[in-house]
Design an enzyme around this catalytic site. Structure first.
Site, short mmCIF file in Angstrom:
data_model
loop_
_atom_site.label_atom_id
_atom_site.label_comp_id
_atom_site.label_asym_id
_atom_site.label_seq_id
_atom_site.Cartn_x
_atom_site.Cartn_y
_atom_site.Cartn_z
N CYS A 141 2.57 57.15 27.51
CA CYS A 141 2.21 58.69 27.44
C CYS A 141 1.11 59.16 27.18
CB CYS A 141 3.19 59.22 26.34
SG CYS A 141 3.44 60.91 26.57
N HIS A 246 8.23 57.25 28.05
CA HIS A 246 8.42 56.65 26.85
C HIS A 246 9.42 55.27 26.82
CE1 HIS A 246 5.93 58.94 23.97
NE2 HIS A 246 6.39 59.87 24.83
N GLU A 248 10.13 52.91 24.84
CA GLU A 248 10.73 52.76 23.62
C GLU A 248 11.66 53.79 23.37
OE1 GLU A 248 7.37 55.78 22.43
OE2 GLU A 248 7.71 54.25 23.97
N ASP A 289 25.41 66.47 11.53
CA ASP A 289 24.98 67.27 10.19
C ASP A 289 25.06 66.54 8.89
OD1 ASP A 289 24.75 69.57 11.69
OD2 ASP A 289 26.85 70.18 11.40
N ASP A 447 20.30 80.52 15.03
CA ASP A 447 21.54 80.66 14.43
C ASP A 447 22.06 81.95 14.52
OD1 ASP A 447 21.75 77.90 13.87
OD2 ASP A 447 20.87 78.05 12.15
#
Length: 592
Positions: A141, A246, A248, A289, A447
């Site tokens: 990167c 990336h 990984e 969550d 939200d």
């Protein structure tokens, strides 16, 4: 065993430098900033290699030297290397670079502070000499971008000058969303070596800046990628490799890239890994969550319009499993990203002992796709009276395995202030984290709840005609933003918030909808279309998924870049692979 010496990042104390109030430009030496006229005069010392053979290790074939300059998530590359059976020697001095048998430079964050650290510590000169001598090198990167003459990010800023070219920002006028986030395809050239097993498989990108192929650098290029234009996705000359994506974070295909760098003499497979990648894929994200239940256990739960308690006499928190175990299963099932939402305060803990920190550290050991963590990214004081800035909190999350952090209520406050004053103070958590780590590392979670009105002029916010009329036949609605887990409405709409946070440095929007949460009736298409049509950054649709059809619907009817679900995956009602197979049948590009 991994070397016990402290990494280079701790020696230069770059994390503390990043937390200072001074700007990047002010903290960087003046010599880093060039005029456009002088950029082309950068001295390039790289010589064509006389031999493509791999230098024999003088110590151990199982040791990798890692240059960690102290920004962002480097834990993931460490875990990937350990997963492949290698131990890590951290760079402490320029001599460690020159003596390395194989060197990996996982650059993360922004260009200017990275070059600042390399120049101040003498690492830049050592890196150039190491590469000039055709030693085994892999840049990742930013570790690719720093090899070029210069970058326009926070600049122009002078780079290492190994490869001709200027790293510039993606051109959003081409109709693309910036940052470039997600799984994209490579056009692999000849003699790529470490990409031999990739074939037509997607790999994971997350960046806003790129280098463009030219006559001057064409001999370096081993692959390109298309995103509005063709850009350099990897380079190779002799034993020197670097990739923009990336590995990984690219699942098994990414691990194969690392494996080929570490074992260059591996025989080629009979055929590359199967796949049909052709362009940027739509992402399917699994969300967990996470909170403590009434017994103090850390569990994954799921709300019904943000209510996470069972509707029973006990009224206990829904327990859908352990977060680390579930994340590991989602990775195996094919989730493109995994998002943790911390919905417990955890303010009694010292920063390093936060339960979510431990979840990230454990999860990142065996999960090699991007991890996002949200909730609690703000200034706080723990039970002992120790104060932590939001930037320190974010830094600890990144160092523990997070690739992106999600900001909610704090972003609402910052947006309200920005709209009121019209001034970017640079002091909000959103602005600070974006400035240090790049906007691609910052997600803003919105939200909102639907508020019906009779006429567009009824409120001073963006009002749209909705598909489903309100309870009294209202044909219009606006989407009021909330904070505190949906409990408090704010005088700002989702449209206004999205536009403001994009200006303040958000790189992605996670778009929830309280009305649809836990209902399983589909995403709020009106809302997703409104926001995804209004901003130039990627939008993740969230709340309401109940069937695979809901995913194809949101991708076909809106410009959402990704769709997120929680409950249907937790309860095993809909397997992740079933969603992807359905999307593939609908001719929607996905990673399989």
């Amino acid at each position: 065993m991994e070397a016990t010496a402290a990494p280079f990042s701790s020696i230069v104390s770059s994390r503390q430098n990043f937390s200072s109030s001074s700007s990047i430009r002010a903290s960087s030496p003046a010599s880093l900033f060039l005029s456009q006229k002088s950029i082309g005069n950068v001295n390039r010392k790289f010589k064509s290699p006389r031999s493509l053979s791999v230098r024999a290790s003088s110590t151990s074939d199982s040791v990798v030297t890692l240059l960690d300059y102290g920004a962002g998530n480097v834990r993931s590359i460490r875990n990937a290397l350990r997963h492949l059976g290698f131990s890590i020697k951290d760079v402490q001095t320029p001599g460690d670079i020159l003596n390395a048998d194989r060197l990996i430079f996982p650059g993360v964050g922004a260009f200017a502070p990275a070059m600042d650290v390399l120049n101040r510590t003498g690492m830049a000169e050592a890196l150039c000499k190491y590469i000039e001598n055709d030693r085994p090198f892999l840049g990742i990167c930013l570790g690719l971008q720093l090899l070029f003459d210069s970058s326009e990010e926070n600049g122009p800023v002078k780079g290492l000058g190994v490869i001709p070219g200027i790293v510039g920002r993606f051109d959003a006028s081409a109709g693309i969303r910036v940052p470039h986030i997600g799984w994209n395809a490579l056009q692999v050239g000849k003699d790529s070596e470490i990409l031999d097993d990739v074939g037509n498989r997607h790999v994971y990108f997350v960046h806003s800046y790129r280098a463009i192929p030219s006559d001057e650098n064409k001999d370096w290029i081993s692959s390109t990628c298309n995103y509005g234009e063709s850009f350099i996705s990897s380079i190779r000359r002799g034993n020197v490799h670097a990739v923009q994506f990336h590995p990984e974070k690219s699942g098994e295909v990414g691990l194969s890239v690392l494996r080929r760098f570490l074992h260059p003499k591996l025989p080629a497979t009979q055929k590359p890994m199967e796949g049909k990648a052709s362009k940027l894929a739509k992402r399917v994200i699994a969300c967990l969550d996470v909170r403590t239940n009434d017994k103090g256990d850390l569990v994954v739960t799921k709300g019904d319009q943000y209510d996470v308690r069972e509707q029973s006499n006990e009224n206990e928190v829904r327990n859908l499993g352990k977060p680390v175990d579930l994340a590991g299963q989602y990775y195996k099932d094919g989730a493109d990203e995994i998002s943790f939402l911390n919905i417990t305060g955890f303010r009694d803990f010292p920063l390093g002992d936060l339960p979510m920190i431990q979840v990230l550290r454990q999860t990142s050991k065996n999960v090699f796709v991007p991890l996002t963590v949200g909730g609690g990214i703000r200034d706080f004081t723990d039970a002992s009276g120790r104060y932590y800035s939001s930037l320190e909190v974010a830094a600890e999350y990144f160092r523990s395995g997070a690739d992106k952090i999600s900001i909610g209520s704090d972003a609402v406050s910052a947006a309200e202030e920005f709209i009121k004053s019209g001034v970017k103070t640079g002091k909000s958590s959103l602005e600070q984290i974006s400035r240090v780590y790049g906007n691609q590392a910052v997600v803003v979670s919105i939200d909102p709840r639907r508020v019906y009105v009779n006429h567009p002029d009824d409120v001073p916010y963006k009002v749209i005609r909705v598909t489903n009329p309100g309870p009294n036949g209202e044909e219009y609605a606006w989407y009021q933003c909330t904070v505190s887990g949906g409990r408090e409405g704010r005088p700002i709409g989702a449209f206004e918030l999205a536009k403001a946070v994009e200006e303040l440095g958000a790189g992605e929007i996670l778009l929830n909808c309280i009305d649809c949460d836990g209902q399983g009736k589909g995403f709020d298409i009106d809302l997703v279309k409104l926001i995804s049509d209004s901003v130039g950054i990627p939008v993740i649709a969230s709340s309401g998924a109940g069937t695979p059809d809901h995913f194809s619907e949101v991708f076909e009817k809106t410009n959402a870049s990704a769709a997120l679900a929680a409950g249907i995956f937790h309860r095993k009602e809909v397997p992740i692979q079933s969603v992807k197979e359905h999307l593939q049948e609908e001719r929607i590009e996905v990673r399989i």
